[in-house]
Motif scaffolding. Structure first.
Motif, PDB file in Angstrom:
ATOM      1  N   MET A 139       0.760  -1.062  -0.187  1.00 58.13           N
ATOM      2  CA  MET A 139      -0.137   0.247   0.041  1.00 58.13           C
ATOM      3  C   MET A 139       0.629   1.252   0.042  1.00 58.13           C
ATOM      4  N   ALA A 140       1.981   1.239   0.793  1.00 59.76           N
ATOM      5  CA  ALA A 140       2.980   2.500   0.800  1.00 59.76           C
ATOM      6  C   ALA A 140       3.447   2.686  -0.345  1.00 59.76           C
ATOM      7  N   ASP A 141       3.719   1.490  -0.985  1.00 63.76           N
ATOM      8  CA  ASP A 141       4.293   1.789  -2.602  1.00 63.76           C
ATOM      9  C   ASP A 141       3.394   2.437  -3.325  1.00 63.76           C
ATOM     10  N   LEU A 142       2.216   2.037  -3.593  1.00 65.46           N
ATOM     11  CA  LEU A 142       1.206   2.701  -4.335  1.00 65.46           C
ATOM     12  C   LEU A 142       0.908   4.160  -4.158  1.00 65.46           C
ATOM     13  N   VAL A 143       0.988   4.665  -2.898  1.00 64.63           N
ATOM     14  CA  VAL A 143       0.657   5.828  -2.325  1.00 64.63           C
ATOM     15  C   VAL A 143       1.809   6.611  -2.780  1.00 64.63           C
ATOM     16  N   TYR A 144       3.043   6.137  -2.672  1.00 66.72           N
ATOM     17  CA  TYR A 144       4.274   7.150  -3.202  1.00 66.72           C
ATOM     18  C   TYR A 144       4.052   7.359  -4.581  1.00 66.72           C
ATOM     19  N   ARG A 145       3.933   6.054  -5.470  1.00 66.14           N
ATOM     20  CA  ARG A 145       3.959   5.744  -6.857  1.00 66.14           C
ATOM     21  C   ARG A 145       2.905   6.593  -7.560  1.00 66.14           C
ATOM     22  N   LEU A 146       1.646   6.758  -6.887  1.00 60.51           N
ATOM     23  CA  LEU A 146       0.813   7.349  -7.658  1.00 60.51           C
ATOM     24  C   LEU A 146       0.260   8.688  -7.044  1.00 60.51           C
ATOM     25  N   ILE A 147       0.680   9.029  -5.760  1.00 57.57           N
ATOM     26  CA  ILE A 147       0.150  10.615  -5.250  1.00 57.57           C
ATOM     27  C   ILE A 147       1.515  11.149  -5.143  1.00 57.57           C
ATOM     28  N   MET A 148       2.335  10.595  -4.114  1.00 54.01           N
ATOM     29  CA  MET A 148       3.500  11.632  -3.759  1.00 54.01           C
ATOM     30  C   MET A 148       4.455  12.135  -4.960  1.00 54.01           C
ATOM     31  N   ILE A 149       4.819  11.013  -5.814  1.00 54.44           N
ATOM     32  CA  ILE A 149       5.793  11.335  -6.703  1.00 54.44           C
ATOM     33  C   ILE A 149       5.454  12.449  -7.737  1.00 54.44           C
ATOM     34  N   PRO A 150       4.152  12.306  -8.423  1.00 53.13           N
ATOM     35  CA  PRO A 150       3.756  13.221  -9.235  1.00 53.13           C
ATOM     36  C   PRO A 150       3.693  14.619  -8.483  1.00 53.13           C
ATOM     37  N   LEU A 151       3.066  14.557  -7.306  1.00 60.24           N
ATOM     38  CA  LEU A 151       2.905  15.664  -6.562  1.00 60.24           C
ATOM     39  C   LEU A 151       4.236  16.638  -6.393  1.00 60.24           C
ATOM     40  N   VAL A 152       5.456  15.850  -6.019  1.00 62.17           N
ATOM     41  CA  VAL A 152       6.722  16.334  -5.847  1.00 62.17           C
ATOM     42  C   VAL A 152       7.023  16.962  -7.265  1.00 62.17           C
ATOM     43  N   LEU A 153       6.881  16.374  -8.222  1.00 63.98           N
ATOM     44  CA  LEU A 153       7.345  16.931  -9.607  1.00 63.98           C
ATOM     45  C   LEU A 153       6.571  18.000 -10.119  1.00 63.98           C
ATOM     46  N   ILE A 154       5.251  17.856  -9.556  1.00 63.13           N
ATOM     47  CA  ILE A 154       4.541  19.304 -10.268  1.00 63.13           C
ATOM     48  C   ILE A 154       4.990  20.575  -9.656  1.00 63.13           C
ATOM     49  N   ILE A 155       4.750  20.336  -8.101  1.00 63.29           N
ATOM     50  CA  ILE A 155       5.175  21.465  -7.225  1.00 63.29           C
ATOM     51  C   ILE A 155       6.697  21.783  -7.595  1.00 63.29           C
ATOM     52  N   SER A 156       7.667  21.186  -7.504  1.00 61.23           N
ATOM     53  CA  SER A 156       8.812  21.475  -7.768  1.00 61.23           C
ATOM     54  C   SER A 156       9.158  22.031  -9.135  1.00 61.23           C
ATOM     55  N   SER A 157       8.500  21.540 -10.084  1.00 60.50           N
ATOM     56  CA  SER A 157       8.560  22.138 -11.445  1.00 60.50           C
ATOM     57  C   SER A 157       8.046  23.405 -11.302  1.00 60.50           C
ATOM     58  N   ASN A 158       6.789  23.802 -10.737  1.00 63.04           N
ATOM     59  CA  ASN A 158       6.155  25.030 -10.826  1.00 63.04           C
ATOM     60  C   ASN A 158       7.189  25.888 -10.043  1.00 63.04           C
ATOM     61  N   ILE A 159       7.867  25.629  -9.017  1.00 61.98           N
ATOM     62  CA  ILE A 159       8.564  26.538  -8.166  1.00 61.98           C
ATOM     63  C   ILE A 159       9.643  26.804  -8.962  1.00 61.98           C
ATOM     64  N   LEU A 160      10.601  25.955  -9.638  1.00 61.66           N
ATOM     65  CA  LEU A 160      11.704  26.135 -10.270  1.00 61.66           C
ATOM     66  C   LEU A 160      11.682  26.805 -11.671  1.00 61.66           C
ATOM     67  N   LEU A 161      10.386  27.065 -12.093  1.00 59.18           N
ATOM     68  CA  LEU A 161      10.252  27.954 -13.286  1.00 59.18           C
ATOM     69  C   LEU A 161      10.295  29.343 -13.148  1.00 59.18           C
ATOM     70  N   TYR A 162      10.316  29.677 -11.958  1.00 60.97           N
ATOM     71  CA  TYR A 162      10.272  31.082 -11.510  1.00 60.97           C
ATOM     72  C   TYR A 162      11.655  31.593 -11.765  1.00 60.97           C
ATOM     73  N   PRO A 163      11.917  32.878 -12.129  1.00 61.98           N
ATOM     74  CA  PRO A 163      13.308  33.273 -12.490  1.00 61.98           C
ATOM     75  C   PRO A 163      13.969  33.837 -11.350  1.00 61.98           C
ATOM     76  N   TRP A 164      13.521  33.842  -9.990  1.00 62.12           N
ATOM     77  CA  TRP A 164      14.042  33.930  -8.553  1.00 62.12           C
ATOM     78  C   TRP A 164      15.204  33.107  -8.511  1.00 62.12           C
ATOM     79  N   LYS A 165      16.374  33.391  -8.477  1.00 61.72           N
ATOM     80  CA  LYS A 165      17.462  32.423  -8.263  1.00 61.72           C
ATOM     81  C   LYS A 165      17.447  31.716  -7.196  1.00 61.72           C
ATOM     82  N   TYR A 166      17.721  32.583  -5.796  1.00 61.83           N
ATOM     83  CA  TYR A 166      17.878  31.894  -4.753  1.00 61.83           C
ATOM     84  C   TYR A 166      16.666  31.490  -3.908  1.00 61.83           C
ATOM     85  N   LEU A 167      15.494  32.275  -4.290  1.00 56.82           N
ATOM     86  CA  LEU A 167      14.204  32.041  -3.627  1.00 56.82           C
ATOM     87  C   LEU A 167      13.592  30.620  -4.137  1.00 56.82           C
ATOM     88  N   LYS A 168      13.907  30.340  -5.357  1.00 57.78           N
ATOM     89  CA  LYS A 168      13.293  29.021  -5.686  1.00 57.78           C
ATOM     90  C   LYS A 168      14.205  27.712  -5.123  1.00 57.78           C
TER      91      LYS A 168
END
Length: 93
Positions: free
Chosen positions: A1-30
């Motif tokens: 069950m833990a593997d499915l939670v990480y594979r289906l929820i946590m990994i895509p969530l981390v990728l989406i949130i971090s991609s959004n943050i890293l697209l900002y032009p602020w060098k140190y804040l991102k």
């Protein structure tokens, strides 16, 4: 069950949130925000383990840090690629 939670929820969530943050032009804040994301995910994973919500045998904190850091690094590489491809398409006549 833990593997499915990480594979289906946590990994895509981390990728989406971090991609959004890293697209900002602020060098140190991102990168500060990426570190906050990493620390909050590690804290959440540790809390889930302690409360018994998720059972992962042989879990240690270093594995989670490396795993989530790898996802954030992958997001950075993909955002760099997206920004570079976008600039080349705009400059072409």
């Amino acid at each position: 069950m833990a593997d499915l939670v990480y594979r289906l929820i946590m990994i895509p969530l981390v990728l989406i949130i971090s991609s959004n943050i890293l697209l900002y032009p602020w060098k140190y804040l991102k990168w500060a925000m990426a570190l906050v994301i990493l620390l909050s995910l590690i804290a959440m994973h540790g809390l889930e383990e302690r409360l018994g919500i998720m059972k992962t045998p042989h879990w240690n904190m270093l594995q989670s840090v490396v795993m989530f850091s790898g996802y954030i690094l992958f997001s950075r590489i993909m955002t760099w690629f997206i920004l570079r491809v976008d600039r080349k398409e705009v400059q072409a006549p």
